[in-house]
Design a protein around this motif. Structure first.
Motif, PDB file in Angstrom:
ATOM      1  N   ARG A   1      15.971   9.586  -0.558  1.00  0.00           N
ATOM      2  CA  ARG A   1      14.839   8.693  -0.830  1.00  0.00           C
ATOM      3  C   ARG A   1      14.095   9.155  -2.077  1.00  0.00           C
ATOM      4  NH1 ARG A   1      12.996   5.165   2.991  1.00  0.00           N
ATOM      5  NH2 ARG A   1      14.008   5.246   5.041  1.00  0.00           N
ATOM      6  N   PRO A   2      13.838   8.252  -3.025  1.00  0.00           N
ATOM      7  CA  PRO A   2      13.016   8.628  -4.173  1.00  0.00           C
ATOM      8  C   PRO A   2      11.563   8.802  -3.733  1.00  0.00           C
ATOM      9  CG  PRO A   2      13.434   6.279  -4.221  1.00  0.00           C
ATOM     10  CD  PRO A   2      14.260   6.841  -3.093  1.00  0.00           C
ATOM     11  N   ARG A   3      10.874   9.744  -4.328  1.00  0.00           N
ATOM     12  CA  ARG A   3       9.469   9.952  -3.988  1.00  0.00           C
ATOM     13  C   ARG A   3       8.606   8.916  -4.710  1.00  0.00           C
ATOM     14  NH1 ARG A   3       8.188  15.681  -4.774  1.00  0.00           N
ATOM     15  NH2 ARG A   3       8.631  15.898  -2.544  1.00  0.00           N
ATOM     16  N   ILE A   4       7.573   8.448  -4.019  1.00  0.00           N
ATOM     17  CA  ILE A   4       6.593   7.538  -4.606  1.00  0.00           C
ATOM     18  C   ILE A   4       5.240   8.243  -4.617  1.00  0.00           C
ATOM     19  CG2 ILE A   4       5.415   5.315  -4.412  1.00  0.00           C
ATOM     20  CD1 ILE A   4       7.865   4.284  -2.865  1.00  0.00           C
TER      21      ILE A   4
ATOM     22  N   THR B   1      -4.557   1.692 -10.486  1.00  0.00           N
ATOM     23  CA  THR B   1      -3.846   2.656  -9.644  1.00  0.00           C
ATOM     24  C   THR B   1      -2.582   3.112 -10.368  1.00  0.00           C
ATOM     25  OG1 THR B   1      -4.663   1.682  -7.593  1.00  0.00           O
ATOM     26  CG2 THR B   1      -2.618   2.945  -7.451  1.00  0.00           C
ATOM     27  N   ILE B   2      -2.333   4.416 -10.327  1.00  0.00           N
ATOM     28  CA  ILE B   2      -1.146   4.985 -10.961  1.00  0.00           C
ATOM     29  C   ILE B   2      -0.042   5.102  -9.917  1.00  0.00           C
ATOM     30  CG2 ILE B   2      -0.194   7.059 -12.055  1.00  0.00           C
ATOM     31  CD1 ILE B   2      -3.030   7.510 -13.222  1.00  0.00           C
ATOM     32  N   VAL B   3       1.116   4.526 -10.213  1.00  0.00           N
ATOM     33  CA  VAL B   3       2.261   4.614  -9.318  1.00  0.00           C
ATOM     34  C   VAL B   3       3.429   5.204 -10.093  1.00  0.00           C
ATOM     35  CG1 VAL B   3       3.857   3.379  -7.811  1.00  0.00           C
ATOM     36  CG2 VAL B   3       1.501   2.570  -8.058  1.00  0.00           C
ATOM     37  N   ALA B   4       3.932   6.348  -9.626  1.00  0.00           N
ATOM     38  CA  ALA B   4       5.133   6.933 -10.218  1.00  0.00           C
ATOM     39  C   ALA B   4       6.311   6.561  -9.328  1.00  0.00           C
ATOM     40  CB  ALA B   4       4.993   8.449 -10.313  1.00  0.00           C
ATOM     41  N   THR B   5       7.370   6.034  -9.904  1.00  0.00           N
ATOM     42  CA  THR B   5       8.577   5.491  -9.272  1.00  0.00           C
ATOM     43  C   THR B   5       8.284   4.120  -8.685  1.00  0.00           C
ATOM     44  OG1 THR B   5      10.525   6.043  -7.937  1.00  0.00           O
ATOM     45  CG2 THR B   5       8.396   6.529  -6.951  1.00  0.00           C
ATOM     46  N   GLU B   6       8.979   3.733  -7.601  1.00  0.00           N
ATOM     47  CA  GLU B   6       8.880   2.382  -7.079  1.00  0.00           C
ATOM     48  C   GLU B   6       7.668   2.238  -6.157  1.00  0.00           C
ATOM     49  OE1 GLU B   6      12.610   2.023  -5.177  1.00  0.00           O
ATOM     50  OE2 GLU B   6      13.754   2.383  -6.990  1.00  0.00           O
ATOM     51  N   GLY B   7       7.413   1.008  -5.671  1.00  0.00           N
ATOM     52  CA  GLY B   7       6.377   0.827  -4.663  1.00  0.00           C
ATOM     53  C   GLY B   7       5.234  -0.084  -5.026  1.00  0.00           C
ATOM     54  N   LYS B   8       5.359  -0.914  -6.085  1.00  0.00           N
ATOM     55  CA  LYS B   8       4.237  -1.734  -6.528  1.00  0.00           C
ATOM     56  C   LYS B   8       3.824  -2.794  -5.515  1.00  0.00           C
ATOM     57  CE  LYS B   8       4.949  -1.046 -11.489  1.00  0.00           C
ATOM     58  NZ  LYS B   8       5.183  -1.671 -12.804  1.00  0.00           N
ATOM     59  N   ALA B   9       4.781  -3.317  -4.728  1.00  0.00           N
ATOM     60  CA  ALA B   9       4.430  -4.333  -3.731  1.00  0.00           C
ATOM     61  C   ALA B   9       3.517  -3.749  -2.666  1.00  0.00           C
ATOM     62  CB  ALA B   9       5.710  -4.887  -3.094  1.00  0.00           C
TER      63      ALA B   9
END
Length: 296
Positions: A245-248, A258-266
Motif C-alpha cells: 500500500r502506498p502511504r498517504i 490541505t497538503i496531500v502527498a501521494t493519492e487520496g484527494k477524494a
C-alpha cells in the motif's frame, strides 16, 4: 480505537485561557492545575454535553457519511457511571457499534472544550480512558470485531494509553493488507511519546496532522525543515511495513490548502465537506442526513 470522552463545551473569554495557562487552539492532557476548570465551566457557563474524544468523533462522522448502520466499531475504556451511559447512548444513536471496556473504579473521561471566537481549546482529563488494557482487545468477542474490519483508525492520543494495543492492530492490518490510519493528534505527542510514535509510524498507510503537529514531528525526527510540503515528503519516506500500500500523508492548515502527498484527494474532499458542515455547529454534531455528493 481511542479515548471516549464526554465533551463539556462552553463559550469563554480569553481571561479563562490565561487563568489556566492555556494556549489558544491547542489540545492538551489536563494537569493538576487544570482540574478545577470542569467545575468552573459547569457552574459559571452555559455548557453543552456532547459525546466526544477525537477518535470517537471521527468514527461518528464516518458512520454518518457511510450511512450503513453499524458499519463502524469503536473500542475504548469508560467508567461505569451516568457519563458512560450518555456516551454509549450518543454513539448508538449515531449507529456506531460500541465495544467499551468498563472500569468500575474510575470515572468516565471528560474534555473541557473552551470556545473563543472561532477557536477551540481542549483540555482532556481522560480518567477511565487511560486504563484501557490489551487484555480487553484480546478477548475473543472483541478481537473478532478487529478481524472483521477492513480499515483501522487510531489517534495518537491513544499512544499515551496502550501502545501494545496499537501495535497489535497495526501488525494485523499490515499482515492482512488492510488499511491502517493514524493522526498525529497534538505536538506534545511527538515530543513526549516519540519512541512509540516512531514504532507505529512504520505501519502508517494514512497519516493525518495539522501544521503545528507536522512541524513538531519534523523537529522530533530532525527533518531539518518547517516547510510543510517538504515535511510531507519526509513523512512519505519513513520506513513502511506494508509495501503493498502506498502511504498517504495529509497535512491540514486551517483555512489554507490541505497538503496531500501521494493519492487520496477524494477522501480529502469528503473530509473538507464534513468539516465545513460541523464547524458551523456546536461541538462535533451534524444534520441527521448526510448530503455529501462525491461527484459535486
Amino acid at each position: 480505537m481511542g479515548n471516549p470522552l464526554l465533551d463539556i463545551s462552553a463559550r469563554v473569554d480569553e481571561n479563562m485561557l490565561k487563568k489556566y495557562d492555556l494556549e489558544c487552539n491547542l489540545a492538551i492532557l489536563a494537569e493538576e492545575k487544570h482540574l478545577p476548570i470542569y467545575k468552573e465551566l459547569v457552574e459559571n457557563h452555559d455548557v453543552e454535553y456532547i459525546a466526544g474524544g477525537a477518535t470517537q468523533n471521527s468514527i461518528r462522522v464516518c458512520q454518518w457519511i457511510v450511512g450503513s448502520p453499524k458499519a463502524t466499531t469503536f473500542i475504548g475504556c469508560v467508567g461505569k457511571d451516568p457519563y458512560s451511559k450518555s456516551l454509549k447512548e450518543a454513539a448508538e444513536a449515531a449507529e456506531v457499534n460500541i465495544a467499551y471496556m468498563e472500569d468500575e473504579s474510575t470515572a468516565t473521561g471528560t474534555c473541557a472544550v473552551l470556545v473563543t471566537g472561532s477557536e477551540r481549546t481542549l483540555v482532556a482529563n481522560i480518567s477511565a480512558a487511560n486504563n484501557y488494557s490489551i487484555n480487553h482487545l484480546e478477548r475473543a468477542d472483541i478481537w473478532s470485531l478487529v478481524e472483521k474490519a477492513s480499515f483501522y483508525y487510531i489517534s495518537s492520543f491513544f499512544i499515551t494509553v496502550s501502545p501494545p494495543s496499537i501495535m497489535k492492530v497495526a501488525k494485523h492490518a499490515a499482515e492482512n493488507n488492510k488499511l491502517f490510519a493514524m493522526n498525529i493528534a497534538a505536538p506534545f505527542i511527538c515530543q513526549v511519546f516519540k519512541e512509540p510514535l516512531v514504532q507505529a509510524s512504520a505501519y502508517w498507510d494514512v497519516i493525518f496532522g495539522n501544521e503545528s503537529e507536522a512541524e513538531a514531528l519534523s523537529n522530533a525526527l530532525e527533518f531539518g525543515t518547517t516547510d510543510l510540503k517538504e515535511i510531507a515528503n519526509h513523512m512519505m519516506d519513513l520506513p513502511k511495513a506494508n509495501a503493498e500500500r502506498p502511504r498517504i500523508v495529509v497535512i491540514t492548515h486551517g483555512p489554507n490548502a490541505t497538503i496531500v502527498a501521494t493519492e487520496g484527494k477524494a477522501c480529502v474532499k469528503a473530509g473538507h465537506w464534513a468539516a465545513r458542515v460541523i464547524i458551523q455547529r456546536s461541538g462535533c454534531t451534524y444534520p441527521e442526513k448526510c448530503e455529501f455528493d462525491p461527484e459535486a
